[in-house]
Motif scaffolding. Structure first.
Motif, PDB file in Angstrom:
ATOM      1  N   THR A  41       0.848  -1.191   0.000  1.00  0.00           N
ATOM      2  CA  THR A  41       0.000   0.000   0.000  1.00  0.00           C
ATOM      3  C   THR A  41       0.886   1.243   0.000  1.00  0.00           C
ATOM      4  OG1 THR A  41      -1.891   1.062   1.091  1.00  0.00           O
ATOM      5  CG2 THR A  41      -0.219   0.083   2.516  1.00  0.00           C
ATOM      6  N   MET A  42       0.316   2.413   0.244  1.00  0.00           N
ATOM      7  CA  MET A  42       1.018   3.706   0.164  1.00  0.00           C
ATOM      8  C   MET A  42       1.435   4.009  -1.277  1.00  0.00           C
ATOM      9  SD  MET A  42       3.363   3.713   3.640  1.00  0.00           S
ATOM     10  CE  MET A  42       3.800   5.445   3.512  1.00  0.00           C
ATOM     11  N   GLY A  43       0.794   3.341  -2.241  1.00  0.00           N
ATOM     12  CA  GLY A  43       1.142   3.542  -3.644  1.00  0.00           C
ATOM     13  C   GLY A  43       0.755   4.905  -4.185  1.00  0.00           C
ATOM     14  N   GLY A  44       0.008   5.674  -3.399  1.00  0.00           N
ATOM     15  CA  GLY A  44      -0.371   7.007  -3.835  1.00  0.00           C
ATOM     16  C   GLY A  44       0.825   7.893  -4.161  1.00  0.00           C
ATOM     17  N   ILE A  81      -3.532  22.709 -16.171  1.00  0.00           N
ATOM     18  CA  ILE A  81      -2.370  21.835 -16.336  1.00  0.00           C
ATOM     19  C   ILE A  81      -2.304  20.805 -15.217  1.00  0.00           C
ATOM     20  CG2 ILE A  81       0.156  21.765 -16.397  1.00  0.00           C
ATOM     21  CD1 ILE A  81       0.061  24.550 -17.698  1.00  0.00           C
ATOM     22  N   ILE A  82      -2.640  21.211 -13.993  1.00  0.00           N
ATOM     23  CA  ILE A  82      -2.647  20.277 -12.865  1.00  0.00           C
ATOM     24  C   ILE A  82      -3.654  19.151 -13.099  1.00  0.00           C
ATOM     25  CG2 ILE A  82      -3.280  20.021 -10.421  1.00  0.00           C
ATOM     26  CD1 ILE A  82      -2.014  22.793  -9.954  1.00  0.00           C
ATOM     27  N   ILE A  83      -4.803  19.493 -13.662  1.00  0.00           N
ATOM     28  CA  ILE A  83      -5.799  18.462 -13.973  1.00  0.00           C
ATOM     29  C   ILE A  83      -5.233  17.487 -15.000  1.00  0.00           C
ATOM     30  CG2 ILE A  83      -8.114  17.991 -14.860  1.00  0.00           C
ATOM     31  CD1 ILE A  83      -8.881  20.859 -14.021  1.00  0.00           C
ATOM     32  N   ALA A  84      -4.598  18.020 -16.043  1.00  0.00           N
ATOM     33  CA  ALA A  84      -4.003  17.162 -17.079  1.00  0.00           C
ATOM     34  C   ALA A  84      -2.917  16.271 -16.489  1.00  0.00           C
ATOM     35  CB  ALA A  84      -3.431  18.033 -18.201  1.00  0.00           C
ATOM     36  N   ILE A  85      -2.103  16.842 -15.605  1.00  0.00           N
ATOM     37  CA  ILE A  85      -1.042  16.073 -14.933  1.00  0.00           C
ATOM     38  C   ILE A  85      -1.653  14.918 -14.146  1.00  0.00           C
ATOM     39  CG2 ILE A  85       0.664  16.159 -13.063  1.00  0.00           C
ATOM     40  CD1 ILE A  85       1.170  19.119 -13.939  1.00  0.00           C
ATOM     41  N   THR A  86      -2.715  15.207 -13.434  1.00  0.00           N
ATOM     42  CA  THR A  86      -3.377  14.197 -12.602  1.00  0.00           C
ATOM     43  C   THR A  86      -3.954  13.074 -13.457  1.00  0.00           C
ATOM     44  OG1 THR A  86      -3.940  15.873 -10.950  1.00  0.00           O
ATOM     45  CG2 THR A  86      -5.172  13.807 -10.869  1.00  0.00           C
ATOM     46  N   ILE A  87      -4.551  13.419 -14.581  1.00  0.00           N
ATOM     47  CA  ILE A  87      -5.109  12.403 -15.479  1.00  0.00           C
ATOM     48  C   ILE A  87      -4.013  11.453 -15.953  1.00  0.00           C
ATOM     49  CG2 ILE A  87      -6.161  12.036 -17.755  1.00  0.00           C
ATOM     50  CD1 ILE A  87      -7.703  14.683 -17.298  1.00  0.00           C
ATOM     51  N   GLY A  88      -2.905  12.009 -16.407  1.00  0.00           N
ATOM     52  CA  GLY A  88      -1.808  11.167 -16.881  1.00  0.00           C
ATOM     53  C   GLY A  88      -1.251  10.273 -15.792  1.00  0.00           C
ATOM     54  N   ALA A  89      -1.042  10.844 -14.595  1.00  0.00           N
ATOM     55  CA  ALA A  89      -0.479  10.077 -13.483  1.00  0.00           C
ATOM     56  C   ALA A  89      -1.423   8.965 -13.032  1.00  0.00           C
ATOM     57  CB  ALA A  89      -0.174  11.019 -12.319  1.00  0.00           C
ATOM     58  N   LEU A  90      -2.728   9.240 -13.039  1.00  0.00           N
ATOM     59  CA  LEU A  90      -3.700   8.223 -12.610  1.00  0.00           C
ATOM     60  C   LEU A  90      -3.823   7.098 -13.630  1.00  0.00           C
ATOM     61  CD1 LEU A  90      -6.594  10.290 -10.964  1.00  0.00           C
ATOM     62  CD2 LEU A  90      -4.861   8.884  -9.850  1.00  0.00           C
ATOM     63  N   PHE A  91      -3.723   7.427 -14.924  1.00  0.00           N
ATOM     64  CA  PHE A  91      -3.747   6.370 -15.937  1.00  0.00           C
ATOM     65  C   PHE A  91      -2.559   5.429 -15.749  1.00  0.00           C
ATOM     66  CE2 PHE A  91      -6.756   8.697 -18.862  1.00  0.00           C
ATOM     67  CZ  PHE A  91      -7.634   7.635 -19.026  1.00  0.00           C
ATOM     68  N   ALA A  92      -1.407   5.991 -15.430  1.00  0.00           N
ATOM     69  CA  ALA A  92      -0.229   5.156 -15.192  1.00  0.00           C
ATOM     70  C   ALA A  92      -0.435   4.293 -13.946  1.00  0.00           C
ATOM     71  CB  ALA A  92       1.016   6.038 -15.032  1.00  0.00           C
ATOM     72  N   PHE A  93      -0.952   4.900 -12.883  1.00  0.00           N
ATOM     73  CA  PHE A  93      -1.178   4.158 -11.645  1.00  0.00           C
ATOM     74  C   PHE A  93      -2.191   3.041 -11.845  1.00  0.00           C
ATOM     75  CE2 PHE A  93      -3.337   3.599  -7.508  1.00  0.00           C
ATOM     76  CZ  PHE A  93      -2.242   3.195  -6.749  1.00  0.00           C
ATOM     77  N   LEU A  94      -3.191   3.286 -12.698  1.00  0.00           N
ATOM     78  CA  LEU A  94      -4.223   2.282 -12.955  1.00  0.00           C
ATOM     79  C   LEU A  94      -3.635   1.005 -13.548  1.00  0.00           C
ATOM     80  CD1 LEU A  94      -7.273   1.684 -12.850  1.00  0.00           C
ATOM     81  CD2 LEU A  94      -7.464   2.662 -15.144  1.00  0.00           C
ATOM     82  N   MET A  95      -2.535   1.115 -14.261  1.00  0.00           N
ATOM     83  CA  MET A  95      -1.893  -0.056 -14.839  1.00  0.00           C
ATOM     84  C   MET A  95      -1.407  -1.019 -13.758  1.00  0.00           C
ATOM     85  SD  MET A  95       0.174   1.576 -18.082  1.00  0.00           S
ATOM     86  CE  MET A  95       0.498  -0.051 -18.775  1.00  0.00           C
ATOM     87  N   PHE A  96      -1.138  -0.471 -12.569  1.00  0.00           N
ATOM     88  CA  PHE A  96      -0.708  -1.307 -11.443  1.00  0.00           C
ATOM     89  C   PHE A  96      -1.849  -1.581 -10.463  1.00  0.00           C
ATOM     90  CE2 PHE A  96       2.888   1.489 -12.644  1.00  0.00           C
ATOM     91  CZ  PHE A  96       3.769   0.528 -13.116  1.00  0.00           C
ATOM     92  N   ASN A  97      -2.873  -0.724 -10.481  1.00  0.00           N
ATOM     93  CA  ASN A  97      -3.934  -0.772  -9.486  1.00  0.00           C
ATOM     94  C   ASN A  97      -5.196  -1.483  -9.976  1.00  0.00           C
ATOM     95  OD1 ASN A  97      -6.338   1.395  -8.099  1.00  0.00           O
ATOM     96  ND2 ASN A  97      -5.046   0.094  -6.832  1.00  0.00           N
ATOM     97  N   ALA A  98      -5.296  -1.715 -11.307  1.00  0.00           N
ATOM     98  CA  ALA A  98      -6.466  -2.415 -11.849  1.00  0.00           C
ATOM     99  C   ALA A  98      -6.460  -3.867 -11.387  1.00  0.00           C
ATOM    100  CB  ALA A  98      -6.461  -2.339 -13.376  1.00  0.00           C
ATOM    101  N   TYR A  99      -7.626  -4.473 -11.372  1.00  0.00           N
ATOM    102  CA  TYR A  99      -7.758  -5.859 -10.900  1.00  0.00           C
ATOM    103  C   TYR A  99      -6.955  -6.830 -11.765  1.00  0.00           C
ATOM    104  CZ  TYR A  99      -9.924 -10.234  -9.449  1.00  0.00           C
ATOM    105  OH  TYR A  99     -10.133 -11.494  -8.981  1.00  0.00           O
ATOM    106  N   PRO A 100      -6.176  -7.716 -11.152  1.00  0.00           N
ATOM    107  CA  PRO A 100      -5.852  -7.807  -9.729  1.00  0.00           C
ATOM    108  C   PRO A 100      -4.725  -6.831  -9.379  1.00  0.00           C
ATOM    109  CG  PRO A 100      -4.802  -9.609 -10.912  1.00  0.00           C
ATOM    110  CD  PRO A 100      -5.592  -8.828 -11.936  1.00  0.00           C
ATOM    111  N   ALA A 101      -4.942  -6.023  -8.380  1.00  0.00           N
ATOM    112  CA  ALA A 101      -4.037  -4.927  -8.060  1.00  0.00           C
ATOM    113  C   ALA A 101      -2.675  -5.418  -7.574  1.00  0.00           C
ATOM    114  CB  ALA A 101      -4.661  -4.035  -6.999  1.00  0.00           C
ATOM    115  N   LYS A 102      -1.642  -4.757  -8.061  1.00  0.00           N
ATOM    116  CA  LYS A 102      -0.281  -5.007  -7.588  1.00  0.00           C
ATOM    117  C   LYS A 102       0.091  -4.038  -6.476  1.00  0.00           C
ATOM    118  CE  LYS A 102       1.380  -6.769 -12.033  1.00  0.00           C
ATOM    119  NZ  LYS A 102       2.353  -6.579 -13.150  1.00  0.00           N
TER     120      LYS A 102
END
Length: 330
Positions: free
Chosen positions: A57-60, A212-233
């Motif tokens: 955890t703490m992957g945020g 720009i902050i919103i765009a940054i957040t979208i990109g970062a969350l898409f990357a995180f989703l690659m590890f957080n999607a089921y089954p989460a790593k």
């Protein structure tokens, strides 16, 4: 048209740069957290969750690092996004401290409820003071489906009460939404896309740091989703969920659309209300309304798979975001 294209390209660039940074951080940080056993214990009475034990955890921090670093760079050129960063950093630190106490120091409860609320209250206060006295944003909200109407919160007491409810409610709603693989990440990506369109419409594509902050957040969350999607790593933990709550609330307040959170943030609201109703019902009657709260666990125990819950909640959010955009344009 040339200016519009340049700003649009800046948004795309922000998305791809933050995506690349977060993706790289994921490959670096996840093995470290796994090695150090920075994991959490899942609820034993949800059978399908037992296999999640040992997941770090703490992957945020994977998406928070690009959000903060790139956000600071953007705000150094245009300051409108500073209030948003105050909430993201402030609530991110609270979440990090809570996670650190729970999973590193092995204090089961982490921060006590009064400690967490007190810290949230302080961060919200700093944000409200900055927004009212050190920004160009007029405290208030556009009225949904009547964009020519504006609720003015020039009265200091009214402004503080309203923003406290908005910020603390949203932050804790987003926090409660983080309970299934990819749920909070996916719902917040959809919300962020709406906020990007809303920002471009309200700020008329002027290339603000808020956008720009919103765009940054979208990109970062898409990357995180690659590890957080089921089954989460990896799980985002309070480090990520509290920070994302601050992001959503902060953007809504800066864009003067906090009342719209009831619409586009309906899932967040549903999650926190389900917990409140469950606690009140049990204390008053000794009976539970839901099989388990927050409500996503109720649907799990009704036989829904995690993937189905995530899909349904995301679709509902997408539809309500479309409705919110219509309500903003009318």
């Amino acid at each position: 048209m040339i200016v519009f294209d340049k700003i649009l390209m800046t948004d795309f660039l922000a998305v791809f740069i933050s995506f690349g940074i977060a993706l790289l951080l994921g490959f670096i940080i996840i093995p470290i957290l796994t090695k150090e056993k920075v994991d959490q214990t899942e609820r034993e009475y949800i059978e399908s969750h037992k296999k999640k034990n040992g997941t770090p955890t703490m992957g945020g921090i994977i998406f928070l690092i690009p959000m903060i670093v790139l956000g600071i760079i953007a705000c150094s050129k245009e300051p409108s996004g500073i209030p948003v960063l105050i909430l993201v950093i402030g609530f991110g630190l609270i979440g990090f401290l809570d996670d650190f106490l729970k999973v590193v120091l092995k204090r089961t409860d982490g921060l006590k409820a009064w400690q967490k609320f007190s810290l949230q209250f302080i961060v919200a206060t700093i944000f409200i003071v900055f927004l009212k006295y050190y920004s160009t944003v007029s405290p208030g909200s556009i009225v949904p489906f009547n964009s020519f109407s504006f609720l003015d919160f020039s009265n200091l007491a009214v402004a503080f009460v309203f923003y406290y409810l908005c910020i603390l409610g949203t932050v804790n709603g987003v926090n409660f939404t983080d309970g299934l693989d990819g749920l909070n990440t996916t719902v917040t990506i959809v919300v962020s896309l709406f906020l990007l369109f809303a920002c471009r419409g309200l700020m008329q594509g002027n290339g603000s740091s808020t956008e720009i902050i919103i765009a940054i957040t979208i990109g970062a969350l898409f990357a995180f989703l690659m590890f957080n999607a089921y089954p989460a790593k990896i799980f985002m933990g309070d480090t990520g969920s509290l920070a994302l709550g601050g992001f959503v609330a902060g953007i809504a307040c800066v864009l003067q659309i906090p009342l719209f959170i009831i619409l586009f943030g309906f899932i967040y609201l549903l999650e926190v209300v389900s917990v409140i109703l469950q606690v009140l019902s049990f204390k008053l009657t000794g009976k539970r309304i839901f099989k388990m709260a927050p409500i996503h666990h109720h649907f799990e125990l009704c036989g829904w798979s995690e993937v189905k819950v995530v899909a349904v909640f995301s679709i509902i959010t997408a539809l309500l975001c479309v409705l919110s955009y219509m309500g903003l344009m009318i």
